[in-house]
Design a protein around this motif. Structure first.
Motif, PDB file in Angstrom:
ATOM      1  N   ARG A 194       9.019   4.357   7.435  1.00  0.00           N
ATOM      2  CA  ARG A 194      10.205   5.135   7.044  1.00  0.00           C
ATOM      3  C   ARG A 194      10.054   5.791   5.675  1.00  0.00           C
ATOM      4  N   GLN A 195       9.125   5.322   4.841  1.00  0.00           N
ATOM      5  CA  GLN A 195       8.940   5.890   3.507  1.00  0.00           C
ATOM      6  C   GLN A 195       7.882   6.994   3.470  1.00  0.00           C
ATOM      7  N   LEU A 196       7.226   7.234   4.596  1.00  0.00           N
ATOM      8  CA  LEU A 196       6.124   8.192   4.636  1.00  0.00           C
ATOM      9  C   LEU A 196       6.610   9.602   4.305  1.00  0.00           C
ATOM     10  N   ALA A 197       5.971  10.231   3.297  1.00  0.00           N
ATOM     11  CA  ALA A 197       6.371  11.569   2.865  1.00  0.00           C
ATOM     12  C   ALA A 197       5.314  12.620   3.192  1.00  0.00           C
ATOM     13  N   VAL A 198       4.045  12.245   3.108  1.00  0.00           N
ATOM     14  CA  VAL A 198       2.949  13.195   3.338  1.00  0.00           C
ATOM     15  C   VAL A 198       2.008  12.605   4.385  1.00  0.00           C
ATOM     16  N   LEU A 199       1.753  13.376   5.455  1.00  0.00           N
ATOM     17  CA  LEU A 199       0.893  12.894   6.544  1.00  0.00           C
ATOM     18  C   LEU A 199      -0.077  13.987   6.965  1.00  0.00           C
ATOM     19  N   ASN A 200      -1.352  13.628   7.014  1.00  0.00           N
ATOM     20  CA  ASN A 200      -2.398  14.533   7.495  1.00  0.00           C
ATOM     21  C   ASN A 200      -3.083  13.881   8.691  1.00  0.00           C
ATOM     22  N   VAL A 201      -2.856  14.440   9.882  1.00  0.00           N
ATOM     23  CA  VAL A 201      -3.517  13.959  11.099  1.00  0.00           C
ATOM     24  C   VAL A 201      -4.292  15.108  11.743  1.00  0.00           C
TER      25      VAL A 201
ATOM     26  N   LEU B 225       4.182   2.666   2.744  1.00  0.00           N
ATOM     27  CA  LEU B 225       3.258   3.791   2.696  1.00  0.00           C
ATOM     28  C   LEU B 225       4.005   5.115   2.518  1.00  0.00           C
ATOM     29  N   GLU B 226       3.546   5.932   1.548  1.00  0.00           N
ATOM     30  CA  GLU B 226       4.159   7.230   1.260  1.00  0.00           C
ATOM     31  C   GLU B 226       3.217   8.400   1.524  1.00  0.00           C
ATOM     32  N   TRP B 227       1.922   8.175   1.411  1.00  0.00           N
ATOM     33  CA  TRP B 227       0.921   9.245   1.553  1.00  0.00           C
ATOM     34  C   TRP B 227      -0.193   8.733   2.442  1.00  0.00           C
ATOM     35  N   LEU B 228      -0.504   9.464   3.548  1.00  0.00           N
ATOM     36  CA  LEU B 228      -1.463   8.969   4.525  1.00  0.00           C
ATOM     37  C   LEU B 228      -2.332  10.109   5.043  1.00  0.00           C
ATOM     38  N   ASP B 229      -3.651   9.900   4.993  1.00  0.00           N
ATOM     39  CA  ASP B 229      -4.618  10.872   5.503  1.00  0.00           C
ATOM     40  C   ASP B 229      -5.430  10.220   6.621  1.00  0.00           C
ATOM     41  N   LEU B 230      -5.228  10.692   7.855  1.00  0.00           N
ATOM     42  CA  LEU B 230      -5.949  10.191   9.025  1.00  0.00           C
ATOM     43  C   LEU B 230      -6.749  11.308   9.685  1.00  0.00           C
ATOM     44  N   SER B 231      -7.089  12.319   8.938  1.00  0.00           N
ATOM     45  CA  SER B 231      -7.762  13.488   9.504  1.00  0.00           C
ATOM     46  C   SER B 231      -9.186  13.151   9.950  1.00  0.00           C
TER      47      SER B 231
ATOM     48  N   ILE C 265       0.846  -1.197   0.000  1.00  0.00           N
ATOM     49  CA  ILE C 265       0.000   0.000   0.000  1.00  0.00           C
ATOM     50  C   ILE C 265       0.880   1.245   0.000  1.00  0.00           C
ATOM     51  N   LEU C 266       0.663   2.144  -0.952  1.00  0.00           N
ATOM     52  CA  LEU C 266       1.461   3.356  -1.066  1.00  0.00           C
ATOM     53  C   LEU C 266       0.676   4.607  -0.664  1.00  0.00           C
ATOM     54  N   LEU C 267      -0.604   4.657  -0.991  1.00  0.00           N
ATOM     55  CA  LEU C 267      -1.451   5.796  -0.663  1.00  0.00           C
ATOM     56  C   LEU C 267      -2.665   5.298   0.111  1.00  0.00           C
ATOM     57  N   LEU C 268      -3.033   6.016   1.181  1.00  0.00           N
ATOM     58  CA  LEU C 268      -4.115   5.542   2.032  1.00  0.00           C
ATOM     59  C   LEU C 268      -4.892   6.722   2.596  1.00  0.00           C
ATOM     60  N   LYS C 269      -6.216   6.690   2.426  1.00  0.00           N
ATOM     61  CA  LYS C 269      -7.096   7.737   2.935  1.00  0.00           C
ATOM     62  C   LYS C 269      -8.090   7.122   3.906  1.00  0.00           C
ATOM     63  N   LEU C 270      -7.964   7.471   5.207  1.00  0.00           N
ATOM     64  CA  LEU C 270      -8.822   6.932   6.260  1.00  0.00           C
ATOM     65  C   LEU C 270      -9.358   8.077   7.107  1.00  0.00           C
ATOM     66  N   ARG C 271     -10.021   9.016   6.496  1.00  0.00           N
ATOM     67  CA  ARG C 271     -10.492  10.193   7.210  1.00  0.00           C
ATOM     68  C   ARG C 271     -11.934  10.032   7.657  1.00  0.00           C
ATOM     69  N   ASP C 272     -12.255  10.691   8.790  1.00  0.00           N
ATOM     70  CA  ASP C 272     -13.626  10.758   9.310  1.00  0.00           C
ATOM     71  C   ASP C 272     -14.233   9.375   9.552  1.00  0.00           C
ATOM     72  N   LEU C 273     -13.439   8.464  10.130  1.00  0.00           N
ATOM     73  CA  LEU C 273     -13.939   7.125  10.441  1.00  0.00           C
ATOM     74  C   LEU C 273     -14.090   6.908  11.943  1.00  0.00           C
ATOM     75  N   GLY C 274     -13.756   7.913  12.745  1.00  0.00           N
ATOM     76  CA  GLY C 274     -13.837   7.766  14.190  1.00  0.00           C
ATOM     77  C   GLY C 274     -12.767   6.864  14.771  1.00  0.00           C
ATOM     78  N   LEU C 275     -11.667   6.690  14.056  1.00  0.00           N
ATOM     79  CA  LEU C 275     -10.609   5.779  14.494  1.00  0.00           C
ATOM     80  C   LEU C 275      -9.948   6.272  15.779  1.00  0.00           C
ATOM     81  N   ALA C 276      -9.791   5.343  16.739  1.00  0.00           N
ATOM     82  CA  ALA C 276      -9.098   5.663  17.984  1.00  0.00           C
ATOM     83  C   ALA C 276      -7.839   4.819  18.157  1.00  0.00           C
ATOM     84  N   ASP C 277      -7.635   3.840  17.277  1.00  0.00           N
ATOM     85  CA  ASP C 277      -6.513   2.916  17.392  1.00  0.00           C
ATOM     86  C   ASP C 277      -5.950   2.660  15.989  1.00  0.00           C
ATOM     87  N   LEU C 278      -4.652   2.854  15.823  1.00  0.00           N
ATOM     88  CA  LEU C 278      -4.025   2.665  14.517  1.00  0.00           C
ATOM     89  C   LEU C 278      -3.789   1.199  14.185  1.00  0.00           C
ATOM     90  N   GLY C 279      -3.989   0.319  15.146  1.00  0.00           N
ATOM     91  CA  GLY C 279      -3.936  -1.117  14.892  1.00  0.00           C
ATOM     92  C   GLY C 279      -2.709  -1.563  14.136  1.00  0.00           C
TER      93      GLY C 279
END
Length: 259
Positions: free
Chosen positions: A75-82, A55-61, A33-47
């Motif tokens: 270690r490859q993560l370049a873009v992170l939205n929390v 993973l290079e691009w991650l949205d957890l907003s 997985i290189l790009l992942l969008k998991l926004r507005d899911l009510g997540l409380a645990d990154l599991g």
């Protein structure tokens, strides 16, 4: 003893699972997985998110995260939205050595010292702590001197809260300011340059990146699709105008009307 309802609620708190990741991405192997969008899911645990090693691009907003522990292995993560979570610290991100862009607006970061863990990330250039349009901020932003403190703590930053603080971007901004001033009524005309100079270096607008990157390739793919849509709309508009001109011309049918 806690009421059974509270225990059940704790056990059912939304968390990231392999099944969730596979259903969202279609990837069978988590490390693919290189790009992942998991926004507005009510997540409380990154599991199991820490198993997505590529993973290079991650949205957890827009979730309910209070810690980012599993991200330390990315270690490859370049873009992170929390943004819009419940974070009070960012310590695990110190291990994300390739991080370039970070959005933490709308969390609970109380002082600039909470960002000390980012000081060794030499590639980090974009940081957002405050987003007025989305009405997101952090407690540390209440200090009028927080900008200066962040710049001193993280001197490699080029953009803070969407505003450039260094690099060619700030020079371009000043150029636009000067141009705007020269066009205002009453401005004294400036001498013309003998030869117009390009604003950017040759090759600046080349579409495809020279280095392989999933993030850049996806952005370029979307740009090409948008460009193609614009070209199609342009052709449709040209055809409509041609038909309208033909219908309204003296040689056309007098009973024809275009609405």
């Amino acid at each position: 003893m806690e009421p059974p309802g509270e225990k059940l609620g704790e056990a059912e708190r939304p968390r990231i699972t392999p099944q969730l990741l596979k259903s969202r991405t279609g990837e069978f192997a988590l490390e693919s997985i290189l790009l992942l969008k998991l926004r507005d899911l009510g997540l409380a645990d990154l599991g199991c998110l820490g198993e997505c090693l590529g993973l290079e691009w991650l949205d957890l907003s827009g979730n309910a995260l209070t810690q980012l522990g599993p991200l330390a292995s990315l270690r490859q993560l370049a873009v992170l939205n929390v943004s819009n979570n419940r974070l009070t610290g960012l310590e695990p991100l110190a291990a994300c050595e390739n991080l370039q862009s970070l959005n933490v607006a709308g969390n609970l970061l109380a002082t600039p010292s909470r960002l000390q863990c980012l000081a060794q990330l030499r590639g980090l250039e974009h940081l957002r702590l405050r987003d007025p349009l989305a009405r997101l901020s952090n407690p540390l932003c209440s200090s009028p001197s927080y900008w200066a403190a962040i710049r001193e703590l993280l001197p490699s930053l080029k953009v803070i809260d969407g505003e450039r603080v260094s690099g060619r971007g700030s020079e371009l901004y000043q150029l636009c300011q000067d141009l705007d001033s020269s066009l205002r009524p009453g401005s004294s005309p400036r001498p013309r340059a003998t030869e117009a100079q390009p604003w950017v270096e040759p090759g600046y607008w080349d579409v495809w990146p020279t280095q392989s990157s999933a993030i850049l390739e996806e952005a370029c793919r979307q740009f090409q699709l948008t460009l193609q849509e614009c070209q199609d709309l342009d052709h449709q508009a040209s055809d409509s105008l041609a038909r309208a001109q033909q219908a309204l011309s003296p040689e056309g049918n007098p009973s024809s009307f275009v609405f």
